[in-house]
Motif scaffolding. Structure first.
Motif, PDB file in Angstrom:
ATOM      1  N   GLU A 127       1.228  -1.086  -0.466  1.00 47.22           N
ATOM      2  CA  GLU A 127      -0.418  -0.558   0.509  1.00 47.22           C
ATOM      3  C   GLU A 127       0.496   1.271  -0.287  1.00 47.22           C
ATOM      4  N   GLU A 128       1.487   0.702   0.601  1.00 39.90           N
ATOM      5  CA  GLU A 128       3.171   2.082   0.995  1.00 39.90           C
ATOM      6  C   GLU A 128       3.802   2.397  -0.582  1.00 39.90           C
ATOM      7  N   SER A 129       3.894   1.652  -1.130  1.00 39.06           N
ATOM      8  CA  SER A 129       4.236   1.704  -2.813  1.00 39.06           C
ATOM      9  C   SER A 129       4.326   2.751  -3.214  1.00 39.06           C
ATOM     10  N   VAL A 130       1.930   1.596  -3.607  1.00 33.83           N
ATOM     11  CA  VAL A 130       1.218   2.909  -4.422  1.00 33.83           C
ATOM     12  C   VAL A 130       0.775   4.128  -3.798  1.00 33.83           C
TER      13      VAL A 130
ATOM     14  N   ALA B  63      15.594   7.033  -3.679  1.00 35.68           N
ATOM     15  CA  ALA B  63      17.268   6.025  -4.121  1.00 35.68           C
ATOM     16  C   ALA B  63      16.058   4.965  -3.184  1.00 35.68           C
ATOM     17  N   GLY B  64      14.996   4.875  -2.916  1.00 32.56           N
ATOM     18  CA  GLY B  64      14.348   3.151  -2.729  1.00 32.56           C
ATOM     19  C   GLY B  64      15.016   2.208  -2.024  1.00 32.56           C
ATOM     20  N   THR B  65      15.306   1.225  -3.045  1.00 29.16           N
ATOM     21  CA  THR B  65      16.537   0.197  -2.085  1.00 29.16           C
ATOM     22  C   THR B  65      17.069   0.391  -1.897  1.00 29.16           C
ATOM     23  N   GLY B  66      19.003   1.216  -3.432  1.00 30.83           N
ATOM     24  CA  GLY B  66      19.726   1.610  -3.573  1.00 30.83           C
ATOM     25  C   GLY B  66      20.394   1.051  -4.722  1.00 30.83           C
TER      26      GLY B  66
ATOM     27  N   LEU C 117      11.649   8.896   1.339  1.00 29.42           N
ATOM     28  CA  LEU C 117      10.544   9.191   1.909  1.00 29.42           C
ATOM     29  C   LEU C 117      10.078   8.282   2.925  1.00 29.42           C
ATOM     30  N   ALA C 118       9.849   7.072   2.226  1.00 31.47           N
ATOM     31  CA  ALA C 118      10.062   5.859   2.484  1.00 31.47           C
ATOM     32  C   ALA C 118      10.690   5.537   4.309  1.00 31.47           C
ATOM     33  N   PRO C 119      10.115   5.219   5.369  1.00 28.99           N
ATOM     34  CA  PRO C 119      10.489   4.932   6.231  1.00 28.99           C
ATOM     35  C   PRO C 119      11.739   3.350   6.498  1.00 28.99           C
ATOM     36  N   ASP C 120      10.790   2.316   5.713  1.00 30.97           N
ATOM     37  CA  ASP C 120      11.214   0.970   5.565  1.00 30.97           C
ATOM     38  C   ASP C 120      12.620   1.508   4.934  1.00 30.97           C
ATOM     39  N   ARG C 121      12.544   1.778   3.374  1.00 29.49           N
ATOM     40  CA  ARG C 121      13.456   2.337   2.737  1.00 29.49           C
ATOM     41  C   ARG C 121      14.693   2.641   3.194  1.00 29.49           C
ATOM     42  N   SER C 122      14.366   4.127   3.813  1.00 31.59           N
ATOM     43  CA  SER C 122      15.509   3.821   4.440  1.00 31.59           C
ATOM     44  C   SER C 122      16.354   3.871   5.412  1.00 31.59           C
ATOM     45  N   LYS C 123      15.747   2.417   5.389  1.00 32.79           N
ATOM     46  CA  LYS C 123      16.695   1.926   6.976  1.00 32.79           C
ATOM     47  C   LYS C 123      17.224   0.758   6.023  1.00 32.79           C
ATOM     48  N   ILE C 124      16.691   0.720   4.537  1.00 30.84           N
ATOM     49  CA  ILE C 124      17.633  -0.450   3.900  1.00 30.84           C
ATOM     50  C   ILE C 124      18.893   0.364   3.603  1.00 30.84           C
ATOM     51  N   LEU C 125      18.793   1.431   3.507  1.00 25.15           N
ATOM     52  CA  LEU C 125      19.818   2.608   2.355  1.00 25.15           C
ATOM     53  C   LEU C 125      20.519   2.862   3.729  1.00 25.15           C
ATOM     54  N   ARG C 126      20.244   3.159   5.382  1.00 23.72           N
ATOM     55  CA  ARG C 126      21.265   3.031   5.598  1.00 23.72           C
ATOM     56  C   ARG C 126      21.895   2.169   6.620  1.00 23.72           C
ATOM     57  N   ARG C 127      21.691   0.337   5.979  1.00 24.55           N
ATOM     58  CA  ARG C 127      22.511  -0.412   6.476  1.00 24.55           C
ATOM     59  C   ARG C 127      23.664  -0.614   4.954  1.00 24.55           C
ATOM     60  N   LEU C 128      23.179  -0.289   4.023  1.00 20.30           N
ATOM     61  CA  LEU C 128      23.945  -0.060   2.356  1.00 20.30           C
ATOM     62  C   LEU C 128      25.208   0.059   2.816  1.00 20.30           C
ATOM     63  N   PHE C 129      24.547   1.801   2.721  1.00 17.84           N
ATOM     64  CA  PHE C 129      25.814   3.017   2.609  1.00 17.84           C
ATOM     65  C   PHE C 129      25.702   3.360   3.922  1.00 17.84           C
ATOM     66  N   PRO C 130      26.556   3.187   5.133  1.00 15.06           N
ATOM     67  CA  PRO C 130      26.569   3.314   6.021  1.00 15.06           C
ATOM     68  C   PRO C 130      27.809   4.510   6.075  1.00 15.06           C
TER      69      PRO C 130
END
Length: 113
Positions: free
Chosen positions: A16-19, A51-54, A72-85
């Motif tokens: 729903e969030e991605s839509v 950036a989405g999932t990077g 903007l999406a919190p879940d995707r931001s968490k993924i990005l923080r892990r991928l690009f510390p």
């Protein structure tokens, strides 16, 4: 690349969030072509405003570029923080980000998926 693409989720499964946020993951072959067409170099600063999932950011990173990410999406931001510390990551409406990342570098680019 075809084997990797086959492992990726399809665009037919969307939350729903991605839509609501009109999010689409950039297909792997397209991310590769965008990075190649941008002629990304090691001294570039690349802005990924959604950036989405990077995936686009990862293609730029593989070419040695510095990154600035926005998601903007919190879940995707968490993924990005892990991928690009250590990479600057913002969570603002991409429509308000200036097109040029900075004037302190020789070259910069914005990659949109």
């Amino acid at each position: 690349m075809e084997k990797l693409v086959a492992l990726c989720p399809t665009q037919t499964r969307r939350s729903e969030e991605s839509v609501q946020l009109q999010q689409f993951s950039t297909p792997l072959p397209l991310a590769y072509l965008v990075a190649k067409a941008a002629f990304i170099k090691a001294d570039d600063l690349i802005l990924e405003p959604s950036a989405g999932t990077g995936l686009l950011a990862q293609m730029a990173k593989l070419r040695g570029a510095s990154l600035m990410l926005n998601e903007l999406a919190p879940d995707r931001s968490k993924i990005l923080r892990r991928l690009f510390p250590g990479t600057p990551l913002f969570s603002v409406n991409a429509g308000v980000i200036p097109a040029a990342p900075t004037r302190t570098r020789k070259r910069g680019a914005s990659l949109f998926g």
